[in-house]
Design an enzyme around this catalytic site. Sequence first.
Site, PDB file in Angstrom:
ATOM      1  N   VAL A 158      43.038  37.946  30.387  1.00  0.00           N
ATOM      2  CA  VAL A 158      42.866  36.809  29.435  1.00  0.00           C
ATOM      3  C   VAL A 158      44.430  37.131  28.645  1.00  0.00           C
ATOM      4  CG1 VAL A 158      40.626  36.454  29.268  1.00  0.00           C
ATOM      5  CG2 VAL A 158      41.578  38.152  27.994  1.00  0.00           C
TER       6      VAL A 158
ATOM      7  N   ALA B 266      37.085  33.028  29.062  1.00  0.00           N
ATOM      8  CA  ALA B 266      36.195  33.793  29.802  1.00  0.00           C
ATOM      9  C   ALA B 266      35.566  34.870  28.877  1.00  0.00           C
ATOM     10  CB  ALA B 266      36.732  34.398  30.874  1.00  0.00           C
TER      11      ALA B 266
ATOM     12  N   GLN C 218      25.904  43.382  32.862  1.00  0.00           N
ATOM     13  CA  GLN C 218      27.032  42.307  31.974  1.00  0.00           C
ATOM     14  C   GLN C 218      26.459  40.892  32.460  1.00  0.00           C
ATOM     15  OE1 GLN C 218      30.990  43.127  32.991  1.00  0.00           O
ATOM     16  NE2 GLN C 218      31.377  44.567  31.390  1.00  0.00           N
TER      17      GLN C 218
ATOM     18  N   TRP D  69      39.099  51.030  33.572  1.00  0.00           N
ATOM     19  CA  TRP D  69      37.721  51.152  34.413  1.00  0.00           C
ATOM     20  C   TRP D  69      37.417  52.188  35.198  1.00  0.00           C
ATOM     21  CZ3 TRP D  69      40.804  46.760  33.407  1.00  0.00           C
ATOM     22  CH2 TRP D  69      40.041  45.971  32.571  1.00  0.00           C
TER      23      TRP D  69
ATOM     24  N   ARG E 252      30.280  52.365  36.625  1.00  0.00           N
ATOM     25  CA  ARG E 252      31.616  53.252  36.231  1.00  0.00           C
ATOM     26  C   ARG E 252      31.072  54.472  36.107  1.00  0.00           C
ATOM     27  NH1 ARG E 252      33.733  49.565  31.194  1.00  0.00           N
ATOM     28  NH2 ARG E 252      33.631  47.654  32.201  1.00  0.00           N
TER      29      ARG E 252
ATOM     30  N   HIS F 150      32.829  45.584  36.669  1.00  0.00           N
ATOM     31  CA  HIS F 150      32.430  44.611  35.545  1.00  0.00           C
ATOM     32  C   HIS F 150      32.230  43.353  36.529  1.00  0.00           C
ATOM     33  CE1 HIS F 150      37.110  43.569  35.383  1.00  0.00           C
ATOM     34  NE2 HIS F 150      36.805  43.862  36.657  1.00  0.00           N
TER      35      HIS F 150
HETATM   36  N1  DAH Z   1      35.553  42.708  32.245  1.00  0.00           N
HETATM   37  C1  DAH Z   1      35.644  43.228  30.753  1.00  0.00           C
HETATM   38  C2  DAH Z   1      34.762  44.592  30.768  1.00  0.00           C
HETATM   39  O1  DAH Z   1      34.131  45.003  31.663  1.00  0.00           O
HETATM   40  C3  DAH Z   1      34.888  42.261  29.598  1.00  0.00           C
HETATM   41  C4  DAH Z   1      35.605  41.042  29.727  1.00  0.00           C
HETATM   42  C5  DAH Z   1      36.581  40.990  28.607  1.00  0.00           C
HETATM   43  C6  DAH Z   1      35.248  40.066  30.432  1.00  0.00           C
HETATM   44  C7  DAH Z   1      37.131  39.727  28.493  1.00  0.00           C
HETATM   45  C8  DAH Z   1      36.128  38.648  30.326  1.00  0.00           C
HETATM   46  C9  DAH Z   1      36.894  38.676  29.310  1.00  0.00           C
HETATM   47  O2  DAH Z   1      35.597  37.686  31.108  1.00  0.00           O
HETATM   48  O3  DAH Z   1      37.629  37.524  29.039  1.00  0.00           O
HETATM   49  O4  DAH Z   1      35.475  45.400  29.922  1.00  0.00           O
END
Ligand code: DAH
Length: 323
Positions: free
Chosen positions: A248, A291, A205, A150, A191, A165
């Site tokens: 995760v 998630a 998002q 990120w 970003r 995010h």
């Molecule tokens: N936060 C991640 C991103 O911005 C996307 C994401 C991936 C969110 C997996 C989630 C997850 O909740 O389980 O790249």
Amino acid sequence: MLDQIRQKALKQIEAESDLKNLEAIYRQYLGKKGELTLVLRSLKQMSEKQRKQKGKLANQVKKEIKQALKEKQEKGIKQAKVSKEWIDVTAPGVLPPQGHLNPITLVQRQAEEIFQSMGFSILDGPEIETEYYNFDALNIPENHPARDLWDTFWLKNLDLILRTHTSPMQARYMEKNSPPLRIIVPGRCFRHEATDASHNFQFHQIEGLMVGTNISVTNFKGIIEEFLKKFFSPDVEMRLRPGYFPFVEPGFEIDIKRKDRDWLEIMGAGMVHPNVFKSAGYKPGKWQGFAFGVGIDRLAMLKYGINDIRLFYGNDLRFLRQF
Ligand code: DAH
């Protein structure tokens, strides 16, 4: 004679509908050469007895004419005001010109509606975040190479960042709420990266989180498939591929395929990592859940066939008017 003047004058005043003419009526009777003025002037030549008698009457008539003029004027002004201020409350309204919702907003609302229909609550989170919620609480410790995934905007001298995010809201929400829970968090993210047709320094998002005692990948697949079918069309196909996200375990990338088109990656997801539950203060081993994070811009581009993310942010009416 005086009676005649009185009657004539009062009638004339009564009948006059234009305020501007009252002045002329005044002059006609009470001006220098007005009819009544002449009578009053002629009193001088009369005998005292006559003068007394006629004078009294003449003054009376004068008073009456003046009074009538005054009343007429006041009434007229009031009427003019009323007719000026009068509105027809039964007339149809004037429709103000209406703007258009940005496709990002449209898609966000559509998605909210679908998730709401499946029992999810909708939450907002802060766009300015702490490092802790954006990273640490999501199992991305300081100096961990995963932080490089990120590109982050740091707020100078403040120890704060622009969230990269919507995932920090997982941590914020779980800290304050106990399972079972199902939430989505739509919002803007940032970003620090170069802009091109598919990347922008700001984008949107939707974070999703569902936690309970028995929530499995099957639940995730069911819910996301339902979402995609409702959002795109009933014949959309989806597949899960392994993917890495620190918060995760296991993690997936979700691809979709629409009729006559290629597979396309549209979201990241997975089963919530035990360390994320631990940071939130949940008892280890008691809960499980999934998630996911999906790009709203991406959804909108696919749905409407838009090929450049920058169009969403350019405020070009030729673009916006199409939605
Ligand atoms: N936060 C991640 C991103 O911005 C996307 C994401 C991936 C969110 C997996 C989630 C997850 O909740 O389980 O790249």
